[in-house]
Design a protein around this motif. Sequence first.
Motif, PDB file in Angstrom:
ATOM      1  N   GLU A  40       0.830  -1.203   0.000  1.00  0.00           N
ATOM      2  CA  GLU A  40       0.000   0.000   0.000  1.00  0.00           C
ATOM      3  C   GLU A  40       0.866   1.255   0.000  1.00  0.00           C
ATOM      4  O   GLU A  40       0.612   2.200  -0.752  1.00  0.00           O
ATOM      5  CB  GLU A  40      -0.919   0.005   1.219  1.00  0.00           C
ATOM      6  N   ALA A  41       1.892   1.283   0.822  1.00  0.00           N
ATOM      7  CA  ALA A  41       2.782   2.443   0.886  1.00  0.00           C
ATOM      8  C   ALA A  41       3.495   2.654  -0.442  1.00  0.00           C
ATOM      9  O   ALA A  41       3.620   3.792  -0.919  1.00  0.00           O
ATOM     10  CB  ALA A  41       3.795   2.266   2.013  1.00  0.00           C
ATOM     11  N   VAL A  42       3.947   1.577  -1.060  1.00  0.00           N
ATOM     12  CA  VAL A  42       4.647   1.689  -2.341  1.00  0.00           C
ATOM     13  C   VAL A  42       3.704   2.202  -3.416  1.00  0.00           C
ATOM     14  O   VAL A  42       4.052   3.106  -4.180  1.00  0.00           O
ATOM     15  CB  VAL A  42       5.264   0.336  -2.751  1.00  0.00           C
ATOM     16  N   THR A  43       2.501   1.656  -3.487  1.00  0.00           N
ATOM     17  CA  THR A  43       1.573   2.081  -4.532  1.00  0.00           C
ATOM     18  C   THR A  43       1.136   3.522  -4.324  1.00  0.00           C
ATOM     19  O   THR A  43       0.878   4.233  -5.293  1.00  0.00           O
ATOM     20  CB  THR A  43       0.345   1.160  -4.613  1.00  0.00           C
ATOM     21  N   GLU A  44       1.078   3.971  -3.078  1.00  0.00           N
ATOM     22  CA  GLU A  44       0.711   5.364  -2.825  1.00  0.00           C
ATOM     23  C   GLU A  44       1.828   6.309  -3.254  1.00  0.00           C
ATOM     24  O   GLU A  44       1.567   7.436  -3.658  1.00  0.00           O
ATOM     25  CB  GLU A  44       0.411   5.575  -1.341  1.00  0.00           C
ATOM     26  N   ASN A  45       3.079   5.865  -3.171  1.00  0.00           N
ATOM     27  CA  ASN A  45       4.215   6.741  -3.439  1.00  0.00           C
ATOM     28  C   ASN A  45       4.852   6.550  -4.808  1.00  0.00           C
ATOM     29  O   ASN A  45       5.736   7.308  -5.180  1.00  0.00           O
ATOM     30  CB  ASN A  45       5.279   6.542  -2.354  1.00  0.00           C
ATOM     31  N   VAL A  46       4.417   5.564  -5.562  1.00  0.00           N
ATOM     32  CA  VAL A  46       5.082   5.260  -6.828  1.00  0.00           C
ATOM     33  C   VAL A  46       4.907   6.403  -7.821  1.00  0.00           C
ATOM     34  O   VAL A  46       5.819   6.707  -8.590  1.00  0.00           O
ATOM     35  CB  VAL A  46       4.617   3.908  -7.408  1.00  0.00           C
ATOM     36  N   ASP A  52       9.621  12.124  -9.954  1.00  0.00           N
ATOM     37  CA  ASP A  52      10.970  12.550  -9.569  1.00  0.00           C
ATOM     38  C   ASP A  52      12.023  12.014 -10.538  1.00  0.00           C
ATOM     39  O   ASP A  52      12.930  12.736 -10.955  1.00  0.00           O
ATOM     40  CB  ASP A  52      11.306  12.107  -8.144  1.00  0.00           C
ATOM     41  N   VAL A  53      11.901  10.750 -10.903  1.00  0.00           N
ATOM     42  CA  VAL A  53      12.863  10.134 -11.818  1.00  0.00           C
ATOM     43  C   VAL A  53      12.795  10.800 -13.183  1.00  0.00           C
ATOM     44  O   VAL A  53      13.829  11.115 -13.802  1.00  0.00           O
ATOM     45  CB  VAL A  53      12.625   8.612 -11.928  1.00  0.00           C
ATOM     46  N   VAL A  54      11.593  11.054 -13.664  1.00  0.00           N
ATOM     47  CA  VAL A  54      11.440  11.719 -14.967  1.00  0.00           C
ATOM     48  C   VAL A  54      12.036  13.119 -14.913  1.00  0.00           C
ATOM     49  O   VAL A  54      12.736  13.550 -15.835  1.00  0.00           O
ATOM     50  CB  VAL A  54       9.945  11.756 -15.380  1.00  0.00           C
ATOM     51  N   SER A  55      11.785  13.831 -13.841  1.00  0.00           N
ATOM     52  CA  SER A  55      12.320  15.181 -13.685  1.00  0.00           C
ATOM     53  C   SER A  55      13.849  15.180 -13.674  1.00  0.00           C
ATOM     54  O   SER A  55      14.494  16.010 -14.330  1.00  0.00           O
ATOM     55  CB  SER A  55      11.785  15.801 -12.390  1.00  0.00           C
ATOM     56  N   ILE A  56      14.431  14.234 -12.948  1.00  0.00           N
ATOM     57  CA  ILE A  56      15.894  14.117 -12.913  1.00  0.00           C
ATOM     58  C   ILE A  56      16.437  13.791 -14.300  1.00  0.00           C
ATOM     59  O   ILE A  56      17.428  14.377 -14.747  1.00  0.00           O
ATOM     60  CB  ILE A  56      16.329  13.049 -11.880  1.00  0.00           C
ATOM     61  N   GLY A  57      15.770  12.881 -14.981  1.00  0.00           N
ATOM     62  CA  GLY A  57      16.206  12.516 -16.335  1.00  0.00           C
ATOM     63  C   GLY A  57      16.157  13.698 -17.283  1.00  0.00           C
ATOM     64  O   GLY A  57      17.077  13.918 -18.075  1.00  0.00           O
ATOM     65  N   ARG A  58      15.097  14.486 -17.203  1.00  0.00           N
ATOM     66  CA  ARG A  58      14.990  15.674 -18.058  1.00  0.00           C
ATOM     67  C   ARG A  58      16.080  16.688 -17.725  1.00  0.00           C
ATOM     68  O   ARG A  58      16.668  17.289 -18.619  1.00  0.00           O
ATOM     69  CB  ARG A  58      13.611  16.309 -17.891  1.00  0.00           C
ATOM     70  N   SER A  59      16.343  16.873 -16.438  1.00  0.00           N
ATOM     71  CA  SER A  59      17.384  17.822 -16.032  1.00  0.00           C
ATOM     72  C   SER A  59      18.740  17.395 -16.564  1.00  0.00           C
ATOM     73  O   SER A  59      19.514  18.220 -17.071  1.00  0.00           O
ATOM     74  CB  SER A  59      17.444  17.933 -14.505  1.00  0.00           C
TER      75      SER A  59
END
Length: 67
Positions: A40-46, A52-59
Motif C-alpha cells: 500500500e505504501a509503495v503504490t501510494e508513493n510510486v 521525480d525520476v522523470v524530472s531528474i532525467g529531463r534535467s
Amino acid sequence: MHTRISEDLDEALQDAARRLRVPVSNLVRNVLEDVFDVVEAVTENVGDFVEDVVSIGRSRRNALMLD
C-alpha cells in the motif's frame, strides 16, 4: 484460511515461529499484514517516485544538451 505449502516452507515457518515464540498462525498473519502495508505504501508513493525520476532525467538531458 487454508493453503497448501511445501514442506520446506512449513519447516521454515515453524522454525521462525519457534524462535519468535509465537504461534505459526500469528506469524503468518503478521507477515501478511506487513506485506500489505508495504505494498500500500509503495503504490501510494510510486507516482511521486516516477515523477521525480522523470524530472531528474529531463534535467540531466538538458544539462548534456547545453554542454
